[in-house]
Design a protein around this motif. Structure first.
Motif, short mmCIF file in Angstrom:
data_model
loop_
_atom_site.label_atom_id
_atom_site.label_comp_id
_atom_site.label_asym_id
_atom_site.label_seq_id
_atom_site.Cartn_x
_atom_site.Cartn_y
_atom_site.Cartn_z
N PRO A 12 0.83 -1.20 0.00
CA PRO A 12 0.00 0.00 0.00
C PRO A 12 0.87 1.25 0.00
CG PRO A 12 -0.71 -1.55 1.69
CD PRO A 12 0.60 -2.04 1.16
N THR A 13 0.30 2.35 -0.44
CA THR A 13 1.03 3.61 -0.48
C THR A 13 1.36 4.06 0.93
OG1 THR A 13 -0.17 4.22 -2.46
CG2 THR A 13 0.94 6.00 -1.28
N PRO A 14 2.62 4.39 1.23
CA PRO A 14 2.98 4.78 2.59
C PRO A 14 2.34 6.10 2.97
CG PRO A 14 4.82 5.16 1.10
CD PRO A 14 3.79 4.42 0.31
N SER A 279 -10.10 -18.31 4.16
CA SER A 279 -11.41 -18.97 4.18
C SER A 279 -12.30 -18.29 5.21
CB SER A 279 -11.25 -20.45 4.53
OG SER A 279 -10.70 -20.60 5.82
N GLY A 280 -13.53 -18.01 4.83
CA GLY A 280 -14.48 -17.34 5.71
C GLY A 280 -14.35 -15.83 5.72
N LEU A 281 -13.39 -15.29 4.97
CA LEU A 281 -13.21 -13.84 4.93
C LEU A 281 -13.74 -13.28 3.62
CD1 LEU A 281 -9.51 -13.54 6.22
CD2 LEU A 281 -11.60 -13.51 7.57
N ASP A 282 -14.28 -12.07 3.68
CA ASP A 282 -14.67 -11.42 2.44
C ASP A 282 -13.42 -10.89 1.75
OD1 ASP A 282 -14.08 -8.65 3.41
OD2 ASP A 282 -15.74 -9.10 4.77
N SER A 283 -13.57 -10.38 0.53
CA SER A 283 -12.41 -9.99 -0.26
C SER A 283 -11.62 -8.87 0.41
CB SER A 283 -12.85 -9.55 -1.66
OG SER A 283 -13.78 -8.47 -1.58
N ALA A 284 -12.32 -7.92 1.04
CA ALA A 284 -11.63 -6.81 1.70
C ALA A 284 -10.84 -7.30 2.90
CB ALA A 284 -12.62 -5.73 2.11
N ALA A 285 -11.46 -8.15 3.73
CA ALA A 285 -10.77 -8.69 4.90
C ALA A 285 -9.61 -9.58 4.49
CB ALA A 285 -11.76 -9.46 5.77
N SER A 286 -9.80 -10.36 3.42
CA SER A 286 -8.72 -11.22 2.94
C SER A 286 -7.52 -10.39 2.54
CB SER A 286 -9.20 -12.05 1.74
OG SER A 286 -10.27 -12.89 2.11
N TYR A 287 -7.78 -9.32 1.81
CA TYR A 287 -6.67 -8.46 1.38
C TYR A 287 -6.01 -7.80 2.59
CZ TYR A 287 -3.99 -4.78 -0.82
OH TYR A 287 -2.97 -3.96 -1.20
N HIS A 288 -6.81 -7.34 3.53
CA HIS A 288 -6.26 -6.66 4.71
C HIS A 288 -5.35 -7.61 5.49
CE1 HIS A 288 -6.19 -4.02 8.28
NE2 HIS A 288 -6.27 -5.15 8.97
N VAL A 289 -5.83 -8.83 5.74
CA VAL A 289 -5.05 -9.79 6.53
C VAL A 289 -3.78 -10.20 5.80
CG1 VAL A 289 -5.06 -12.14 7.46
CG2 VAL A 289 -7.04 -10.65 7.81
N MET A 290 -3.91 -10.57 4.53
CA MET A 290 -2.75 -11.05 3.80
C MET A 290 -1.74 -9.93 3.51
SD MET A 290 -2.95 -14.22 3.69
CE MET A 290 -1.39 -14.31 2.82
N HIS A 292 -1.18 -7.44 5.48
CA HIS A 292 -0.49 -7.23 6.75
C HIS A 292 0.58 -8.31 6.96
CE1 HIS A 292 0.31 -6.36 10.91
NE2 HIS A 292 -0.02 -7.59 11.24
N ILE A 293 0.24 -9.54 6.68
CA ILE A 293 1.21 -10.63 6.83
C ILE A 293 2.37 -10.45 5.86
CG2 ILE A 293 1.54 -13.12 6.58
CD1 ILE A 293 -1.33 -13.48 7.56
N GLU A 317 -1.85 -11.17 -5.93
CA GLU A 317 -0.68 -10.36 -6.26
C GLU A 317 0.21 -10.10 -5.05
OE1 GLU A 317 -1.84 -6.79 -8.15
OE2 GLU A 317 -2.35 -7.76 -10.06
N LEU A 318 -0.27 -10.37 -3.84
CA LEU A 318 0.55 -10.17 -2.65
C LEU A 318 1.63 -11.23 -2.51
CD1 LEU A 318 -2.23 -9.30 -0.04
CD2 LEU A 318 -0.65 -7.71 -1.15
#
Length: 714
Positions: A12-14, A279-290, A292-293, A317-318
């Motif tokens: 993400p953009t700093p 699994s069990g996450l919507d697209s926004a939550a999936s992107y946020h979690v991954m 961050h990792i 793409e992450l």
């Protein structure tokens, strides 16, 4: 500035208000100030972990190693004041062989094959066949493929968690060595969210932090770090919401997944395995979690291996690398951009506006082989044909040679690991006892429902046998009250078995992660359960004891309650063994009820000891039945000081003593005190708990042999 940005293309953009974390960073003055702070005798978290939680990190050359095989974070990373990072990464002490506690993890595997024994002597079924690849620090590797392709099996193989009956061949190396990762170096987020349903999100993560983090870290720092990890996973609004489960509804399934990730991310492991993290996450939550990792992976040099089923385009793409499997074989291994090029070169280009991950999975999914896949040559291929084409092409391609070259290079990278410091035995015992006590308090089915049933039984028993008196017929009534109390109230102890099975599942998961040992679990469970068992023994016991008019005296009542409480503890100890052998709660209840039923028959009430058939039923069943010692202890407590009118009507005023009743009527062993019976029951309880300990230990030793050891070549 865009051309020289240290961030990878997917970051993400700093934020201008949150400057970047810089490795080894800052001005000389800042570095000097930080060194002075940590050299002043204060507590240094960085000496144990790399905790950096600021913005994005400066990216090194992909695949490059840090100096001396260490973490890309380097040993001398400092936090520039005002940069937005919370903690300082102090120099790590060198471990054996020049490695430090935060040495980077270079994971390689070559020609891995996994087979599982077929049913009824059938040939072994091959799950993985000749799979090779690597994962390196600062990068996230995605293991993808259709359902049943072997993603989770490969992940379990790399993590050393193959189940019994599964055989592994191949070579798995960590930094070029066949070694087991030290505590805190690796973490595994399972596909199933095994969490304590009665705890809130904050409590679950905080208790886990207390178990995993060292005693040298202040409790306030543990709490703040746990809160920070929770917020990083987007769970700030659900902090005080209970996780929920079979009884009460709590957080959603996607939030449970994020809580599981939070718990494993507390120690900032050097190697992180993720099984279906989205699994069990919507697209926004999936992107946020991954995202961050992935940021943490780059920032701290963490090696991430994730099995993902159907990632969105943004999540896909992450990842830096891709291991694409189909039917247990490698379809492709390499970078994301190379994967698209590989499919195009072999006649399966990705259509315009279609996500590459969707295209890859659609091409190799042969579950619906009646549907065909289009190729650039205007002919149509089935998924099975596409898999054959791609797997054959990959073996002879330059991508496979590139993978082999990288594996050879990575065998000489990295250093050995040193075990990280963790909480002491006493700290773990205290934390587990508090957590278990809180869980039992909040779980209605654990003890409170049983208490209500016991109270009802106490009232029924007390009113039916109300004031049995001291006539000759009261002898049998007293025996019936004692036997019914011993049999039914202890039998009802299996009512908490479903809750206990959940506890054992959590124990297995946390035990595999090295959070604590078997002894801490056994002792803490005993300490936390004893107060509740005392309550459900005292209250119903007092009701039925005084309503039925059993022997008066506080000492007699105290003995009655003590034996009842020990019997409940003993039955729970027995159910612990059943839970670890039979994890299914329905089968466990059936087996537990059957075992108690057999013990009850041999307790010396339904058939006197002299009337029991000597083979099997008296030797050894009569002597290993806890009902024998409980009932005889109750008998001694009840009859020793009493006397009853004789059943002989020929002579008047003839009485029979309680000792005569014990010897002749009930055939009680009178060679020892009633307190010896208590000691025997306590000994049996300890033996059952030790058996649980031994079974778990044996299982842990047998499991690697049955499931294949990490790094072995066969």
């Amino acid at each position: 500035m865009a051309a020289t940005s240290p961030l990878p293309r997917w970051a993400p953009t700093p934020s201008p208000s949150r400057p970047l974390w810089r490795w080894g960073g800052g001005t000389p003055d800042a570095a000097t100030a930080a060194a002075a702070t940590h050299g002043s005798g204060g507590w240094s978290l960085g000496s144990v972990f790399s905790w950096a939680t600021g913005g994005g990190g400066r990216r090194r050359r992909r695949g490059g190693a840090a100096p001396n095989g260490g973490s890309p974070a380097g040993g001398g990373a400092v936090c520039v004041p005002g940069s937005g990072c919370e903690l300082v990464a102090a120099p790590a002490s060198p471990g054996p062989g020049g490695g430090g506690a935060d040495a980077a993890v270079y994971l390689t595997w070559e020609d891995v094959e996994v087979t599982v024994a077929g049913p009824r002597g059938a040939p072994a079924v091959e799950i993985l066949s000749g799979v090779s690849g690597y994962a390196r620090p600062g990068e996230a590797l995605a293991i993808m493929g259709p359902s049943g392709c072997g993603k989770t099996t490969l992940l379990d193989t790399l993590a050393g968690r193959l189940g019994p009956g599964m055989d592994k061949k191949g070579l798995i190396l960590i930094n070029g060595r066949q070694e087991k990762l030290a505590y805190g170096t690796s973490a595994y987020v399972t596909q199933d969210n095994v969490l304590m349903s009665t705890l809130s999100v904050r409590e679950a993560v905080y208790y886990s932090a207390q178990l995993q983090l060292p005693d040298t870290m202040p409790a306030s720092e543990k709490r703040s770090h746990a809160d920070r990890v929770i917020r990083e996973m987007g769970l700030g609004d659900a902090m005080d919401t209970r996780i929920g489960g079979r009884i009460t509804k709590g957080i959603s399934g996607g939030q449970r997944k994020r809580v599981s990730i939070c718990i494993e991310m507390l120690t900032r492991p050097r190697l992180l395995f993720l099984d279906e993290p989205t699994s069990g996450l919507d697209s926004a939550a999936s992107y946020h979690v991954m995202s961050h990792i992935a940021r943490i992976a780059v920032r701290e040099g963490m090696t991430v291996v994730a099995a993902v089923h159907q990632p969105s385009g943004d999540v896909f793409e992450l990842f830096h690398g891709l291991c694409l499997l189909a039917a247990g074989k490698t379809v492709f291994f390499g970078t994301i951009s190379d994967a698209t090029e590989f499919f195009t070169l072999n006649g399966f280009p990705c259509p315009h506006l279609r996500s590459p991950s969707d295209h890859f999975l659609r091409t190799i999914n042969k579950d619906f082989d009646e549907e065909t896949v289009e190729t650039s040559k205007a002919n149509r291929k089935t998924a099975a044909e596409a898999i054959d084409i791609l797997t054959t092409a990959y073996k002879s391609s330059g991508y496979s040679e590139k993978t082999t070259y990288q594996i050879v290079e990575m065998k000489h990278m990295g250093a050995s690991f040193r075990r990280r410091e963790q909480a002491s035995f006493s700290t773990k015992l205290l934390v587990l006892t508090r957590r278990s006590f809180l869980n039992m308090h909040r779980d209605i089915g654990y003890y409170w429902m049983r208490l209500a049933v016991y109270m009802g039984i106490g009232i029924c028993l007390g009113t039916i046998f109300y004031q049995v008196g001291y006539s000759y017929s009261s002898i049998q009534s007293r025996c019936e009250v004692i036997m019914y109390t011993t049999a039914l109230l202890t039998f009802m102890a299996i009512g908490g078995f479903p809750s206990f099975v959940e506890d054992v599942k959590i124990f297995r998961k946390e035990r595999l992660s090295g959070h604590y040992g078997v002894s801490e679990f056994v002792i803490s469970n005993t300490l936390s359960a004893t107060p509740y068992l005392s309550v459900i023994a005292v209250l119903p016991g007092a009701m039925l004891y005084y309503l039925t008019g059993l022997t008066k005296g506080v000492d007699h009542f105290i003995y009655f309650v003590i034996v009842l409480c020990i019997c409940c503890l003993l039955v729970e100890s027995m159910m612990m063994i059943i839970a670890v052998l039979v994890p299914d709660f329905l089968m466990g209840i059936i087996i537990g009820a059957g075992v108690q039923g057999v013990m009850m028959l041999n307790g010396g009430f339904f058939r006197l000891p002299s009337e029991l058939p000597k083979p099997v039923w008296k030797y050894p069943c009569y002597y290993i039945s806890f009902h024998k010692y409980a009932v005889q202890g109750f008998y001694k407590n009840e009859f020793m000081e009493l006397s009853f009118p004789s059943e002989q009507l020929v002579e008047s005023n003839v009485t029979i003593s309680g000792i005569q009743v014990l010897k002749t009527k009930l055939q009680v062993e009178m060679g020892y005190s009633k307190w010896v019976n208590v000691a025997i029951l306590c000994g049996m309880m300890v033996v059952y708990r030790l058996l649980f300990f031994i079974i778990v230990k044996i299982t842990e030793k047998i499991r690697p042999k049955l499931g294949g050891r990490r790094g072995c070549v066969r």
